[in-house]
Write a protein that holds these residues in place. Structure first.
Motif, short mmCIF file in Angstrom:
data_model
loop_
_atom_site.label_atom_id
_atom_site.label_comp_id
_atom_site.label_asym_id
_atom_site.label_seq_id
_atom_site.Cartn_x
_atom_site.Cartn_y
_atom_site.Cartn_z
N MET A 1 0.83 -1.19 0.00
CA MET A 1 0.00 0.00 0.00
C MET A 1 0.87 1.25 0.00
N LYS A 2 0.53 2.18 -0.89
CA LYS A 2 1.23 3.45 -0.92
C LYS A 2 0.71 4.35 0.19
N THR A 3 1.49 5.38 0.48
CA THR A 3 1.11 6.32 1.53
C THR A 3 -0.17 7.06 1.15
N TYR A 4 -0.92 7.50 2.17
CA TYR A 4 -2.13 8.27 1.95
C TYR A 4 -2.06 9.52 2.82
N GLN A 5 -2.18 10.68 2.18
CA GLN A 5 -2.07 11.95 2.88
C GLN A 5 -0.77 12.04 3.68
N LEU A 6 0.31 11.65 3.02
CA LEU A 6 1.68 11.73 3.55
C LEU A 6 1.92 10.82 4.74
N ALA A 7 1.02 9.90 5.01
CA ALA A 7 1.19 8.96 6.13
C ALA A 7 1.11 7.54 5.60
N THR A 8 1.93 6.65 6.18
CA THR A 8 1.93 5.25 5.75
C THR A 8 0.67 4.54 6.25
N VAL A 9 0.27 3.53 5.52
CA VAL A 9 -0.86 2.69 5.93
C VAL A 9 -0.34 1.66 6.93
N SER A 10 -0.78 1.75 8.17
CA SER A 10 -0.21 0.92 9.23
C SER A 10 -1.19 -0.05 9.84
N SER A 11 -2.50 0.26 9.86
CA SER A 11 -3.49 -0.59 10.52
C SER A 11 -4.72 -0.73 9.62
N PRO A 12 -4.59 -1.47 8.52
CA PRO A 12 -5.73 -1.55 7.60
C PRO A 12 -6.69 -2.67 7.95
N SER A 13 -7.91 -2.52 7.47
CA SER A 13 -8.91 -3.59 7.46
C SER A 13 -9.61 -3.55 6.12
N LEU A 14 -10.32 -4.63 5.81
CA LEU A 14 -10.96 -4.75 4.51
C LEU A 14 -12.47 -4.79 4.67
N VAL A 15 -13.16 -3.96 3.89
CA VAL A 15 -14.62 -3.93 3.86
C VAL A 15 -15.07 -4.53 2.53
N VAL A 16 -15.97 -5.52 2.60
CA VAL A 16 -16.50 -6.18 1.42
C VAL A 16 -17.98 -5.83 1.31
N PRO A 66 -5.22 7.56 14.29
CA PRO A 66 -5.56 8.21 15.57
C PRO A 66 -6.77 9.13 15.45
N PHE A 67 -7.41 9.36 16.60
CA PHE A 67 -8.57 10.25 16.73
C PHE A 67 -9.77 9.75 15.91
N GLY A 68 -9.84 8.43 15.70
CA GLY A 68 -11.02 7.85 15.07
C GLY A 68 -11.10 8.03 13.56
N ARG A 69 -10.04 8.49 12.93
CA ARG A 69 -10.07 8.68 11.48
C ARG A 69 -9.94 7.34 10.77
N LYS A 70 -10.81 7.09 9.79
CA LYS A 70 -10.81 5.84 9.03
C LYS A 70 -10.94 6.14 7.54
N PRO A 71 -9.90 6.67 6.92
CA PRO A 71 -10.00 6.99 5.49
C PRO A 71 -9.92 5.74 4.63
N VAL A 72 -10.59 5.79 3.47
CA VAL A 72 -10.49 4.72 2.48
C VAL A 72 -9.20 4.95 1.67
N VAL A 73 -8.26 4.04 1.80
CA VAL A 73 -6.94 4.23 1.19
C VAL A 73 -6.78 3.44 -0.11
N GLY A 74 -7.79 2.68 -0.49
CA GLY A 74 -7.74 1.94 -1.74
C GLY A 74 -8.99 1.13 -1.93
N GLN A 75 -9.39 0.93 -3.19
CA GLN A 75 -10.60 0.17 -3.44
C GLN A 75 -10.59 -0.38 -4.85
N CYS A 76 -11.41 -1.39 -5.09
CA CYS A 76 -11.58 -1.94 -6.43
C CYS A 76 -12.94 -2.59 -6.52
N THR A 77 -13.42 -2.76 -7.74
CA THR A 77 -14.72 -3.37 -8.01
C THR A 77 -14.53 -4.61 -8.86
#
Length: 685
Positions: A1-16, A66-77
């Motif tokens: 995973m590439k960085t998102y908003q200048l921060a590395t992706v460190s704790s991802p989860s997957l939504v289906v 941190p602070f409850g932020r959960k951005p979508v850092v990647g997706q596909c269909t």
């Protein structure tokens, strides 16, 4: 995973998401140490059962910050789900993974083997019997030589029988523009099967019950690089000085000291051993560089191998299965497991009874069939290197199960700047002579549709091609009106310049491509062309080596009859490959060059949804075209005197300059020496 908003992706989860239903995986706690999900099996109930109404699957990767932020850092269909439908009661769909480690046996060579080696085996396998010596007479093994990547061999299902790889994109950005760039990969698989309508009937058994460990697997990787074929020239003499650079995870092996001078077809014969942890280090990158003494080494191309797919595939594409089981000699068994152990694992994978051996290992019953060693070895030369009968018979049974044989694969080297495009033009006639006396061409490609000559388009110029290859990465865009009933294009234009109104013409949908040599101080030289009928399209060649004039109507076959199968581009929508460009010389049609293109028919509505600019102009997307990776010598010498001195004059005559400077310094030194010697003056009075 590439960085998102200048921060590395460190704790991802997957939504289906599918049909309004949503499930989510647990969070990966430490993405760097282990990118596998802790609980990797999810179940989702959805409607309807009919295939044509099945909704797509949407995958979203969410990073927990941190602070409850959960951005979508990647997706596909995933639109097509037909490949995932299965019978849940079929045992063979259940794949059991057994990964074991054993110490490799000690290699023992006898005096007899000095006359043959692995190269003898390779040359015997590719049909070069004059180079293999007495290898064939000894009755030793041959190996399978594939002319493509192992992933492209149809019977091995692209090595994605365990899981597929999906490219993740960013989606909509803050300014509501689509970002098509790939930001990561998701690996997984799906099983779709119907549930019973009667609530009293038990559900089918859950799928994916037996999975490999989610913890990282430590592996030892051996890379055998045999040779390279038709490398792209990087030097002014039309040659290359290639060497290997191999990267795996954070480790890199630079084999610069073993470069091969002045060759486009080097034979390396190198074995490189590296250790890694999967899946973190799953991508093995093999690069070829051009060695330069005084300037920076230039990358020729690279290929990337997914090691995780090879570890988990049930086709066992690791060592490959040889023809015979040998305990010594040049064909000694190299796999960690013996054939009998591998066969037991195959039985578990397929849900059949373990093999039983009878008659001191000369007879075996597997999957309801009886196999005899004497039957298998009827035409096998028995020599002193063969192992015990039990293992030899187990190997023969394994070779009947569709597993990967002992092999050598051929992989295409791609440019970093053009990862999906090797070389757009090839074997173009070298029509000029450079200022240093080299044959060369300044290549560009021109295209248009008959009846619309006013909209001729051409690429930029690939200057100073010394080998007939040109790189462009250029897009032609032609708009036209098409009548499906008449299978004709409608063109409106003024028949004469004095006409006030335009006249409507109907022309067949064709596309003309020409290759030209650019001249600044005279007329451009025509090198060849091909006219493609879009309704009866000549099937292209997949490789430039197979592209010839035989593909064109009236082409002369070099070996047997050749009748190309015509296809309509309006039905296929898209096609890619190589077409030959012909030129008339002395009354005969000769090959002027080969051009690689992707032809695509796009309707007006789709064009508005997926816009694309001409050449590399904006909107440069669908797909995005980066500048081509051309050699340093590709420039117009008249407007770049500094580059001319550096890349043309200096590279070709550097030793003349160096020797001249040394001679000048020696002469200057001697002149100063003689001038400074004392002189005895005598006077007579």
């Amino acid at each position: 995973m590439k960085t998102y908003q200048l921060a590395t992706v460190s704790s991802p989860s997957l939504v289906v998401e599918c049909g309004g239903e949503i499930v989510q995986t647990a969070v990966i706690k430490n993405f760097k140490k282990n990118p596998n999900f802790p609980g990797s099996v999810l179940m989702l109930k959805l409607l309807p059962k009919e295939d044509m109404y099945t909704p797509p699957i949407v995958l979203k990767v969410i990073d927990h910050r941190p602070f409850g932020r959960k951005p979508v850092v990647g997706q596909c269909t995933i639109d097509c789900l037909e490949d995932f439908r299965c019978d849940p009661y079929h045992v063979n769909n259940e794949v059991i993974f057994i990964i074991e480690r054993f110490n490799s046996p000690v290699v023992v060579f006898t005096q007899e083997e000095e006359t043959v080696d692995w190269w003898s085996k390779f040359f015997a396998s590719v049909g070069q019997q004059e180079k293999c010596g007495p290898y064939l007479k000894k009755g030793y093994d041959s190996l399978q030589v594939y002319d493509r990547e192992l992933e492209e061999v149809a019977e091995f299902q692209n090595l994605t029988d365990f899981c597929c790889t999906y490219k993740l994109q960013r989606g909509k950005t803050d300014d509501e523009e689509e970002d098509p760039s790939v930001v990561g990969e998701f690996k997984g698989s799906f099983k779709i099967y119907p549930l019973p309508d009667d609530p009293g009937v038990p559900y089918p058994p859950r799928q994916f019950r037996e999975l490999p460990e989610s913890a990282p697997q430590e592996c030892l990787v051996r890379i055998y690089v045999v040779r390279c074929i038709s490398l792209q020239p990087k030097d002014t003499n039309g040659m290359c000085d290639p060497y290997l650079k191999i990267s795996l995870g954070r480790k890199t092996v630079d084999d610069r000291d073993h470069y091969k001078p002045n060759t486009l077809n080097p034979e390396f014969g190198r074995m490189i051993e590296m250790s890694c942890f999967l899946p973190q280090d799953k991508d093995l990158k093999i690069s070829v560089y051009d060695y330069d003494l005084l300037s920076r080494d230039e990358k020729v191309g690279e290929t990337i191998i997914d090691l995780e797919n090879r570890l988990l595939s049930r086709f066992r594409p690791s060592c490959g299965l040889p023809e015979t089981y040998c305990i010594s000699g040049i064909n000694q068994w190299r796999d960690q497991l013996k054939p009998s152990h591998i066969l037991q694992n195959v039985a578990k994978i397929r849900g059949v009874t373990a093999p039983t051996v009878e008659a001191n290992g000369t007879t075996m019953i597997f999957d309801g069939k009886q196999y005899s060693l004497q039957e298998f070895e009827a035409n096998t030369v028995i020599h002193s290197h063969l192992g015990p009968p039990r293992e030899r018979l187990a190997l023969h049974v394994l070779r009947k199960q569709g597993l990967v044989p002992e092999h050598v694969e051929t992989r295409t080297l791609y440019s970093t700047h053009q990862p999906n495009l090797p070389q757009p033009t090839k074997n173009v006639i070298l029509d000029e002579t450079s200022i240093t006396g080299e044959n060369m061409s300044d290549i560009y490609v021109k295209g248009w549709m008959p009846g619309m000559e006013d909209d001729k388009q051409k690429t930029d110029v690939h200057y100073r091609s010394l080998d007939g290859d040109g790189n462009f990465n250029w897009r032609f865009v032609f708009g036209f009106d098409y009548l499906p009933a008449e299978q004709l294009c409608v063109v409106s234009r003024k028949e004469h310049f004095w006409n006030l109104d335009k006249t409507e013409f109907r022309t067949p949908p064709k596309f003309t491509v020409q290759i030209w040599d650019n001249d600044k101080f005279s007329l451009d030289d025509y090198l060849g062309s091909v006219e493609l009928d879009l309704l009866n399209l000549i099937p292209p060649s997949k490789t430039p080596e197979k592209c010839s004039l035989r593909m064109l109507p009236g082409g002369k076959a070099t070996s047997g009859p050749f009748t190309p199968t015509a296809n309509s581009l309006f039905s296929q929508r898209s096609v890619r490959g190589w077409w030959p460009c012909a030129i008339e010389q002395d009354g005969e049609r000769t090959l002027g060059g080969k051009v690689e293109m992707t032809l695509e028919i796009v309707e007006e509505k789709e064009m508005e949804e997926r816009p694309a600019g001409k050449g590399r102009d904006e909107p440069n997307m669908n797909p995005r075209l980066d500048p081509p990776n051309r050699p340093d010598t590709s420039f117009f010498w008249f407007t770049s005197p500094c580059k001319t001195m550096k890349f043309i004059v200096w590279r070709r005559f550097k030793w003349v300059f160096i020797i001249g400077i040394i001679l000048l310094l020696v002469i200057l030194f001697l002149g100063i020496l003689f001038y400074s010697l004392p002189v005895n003056n005598s006077y007579i009075q």
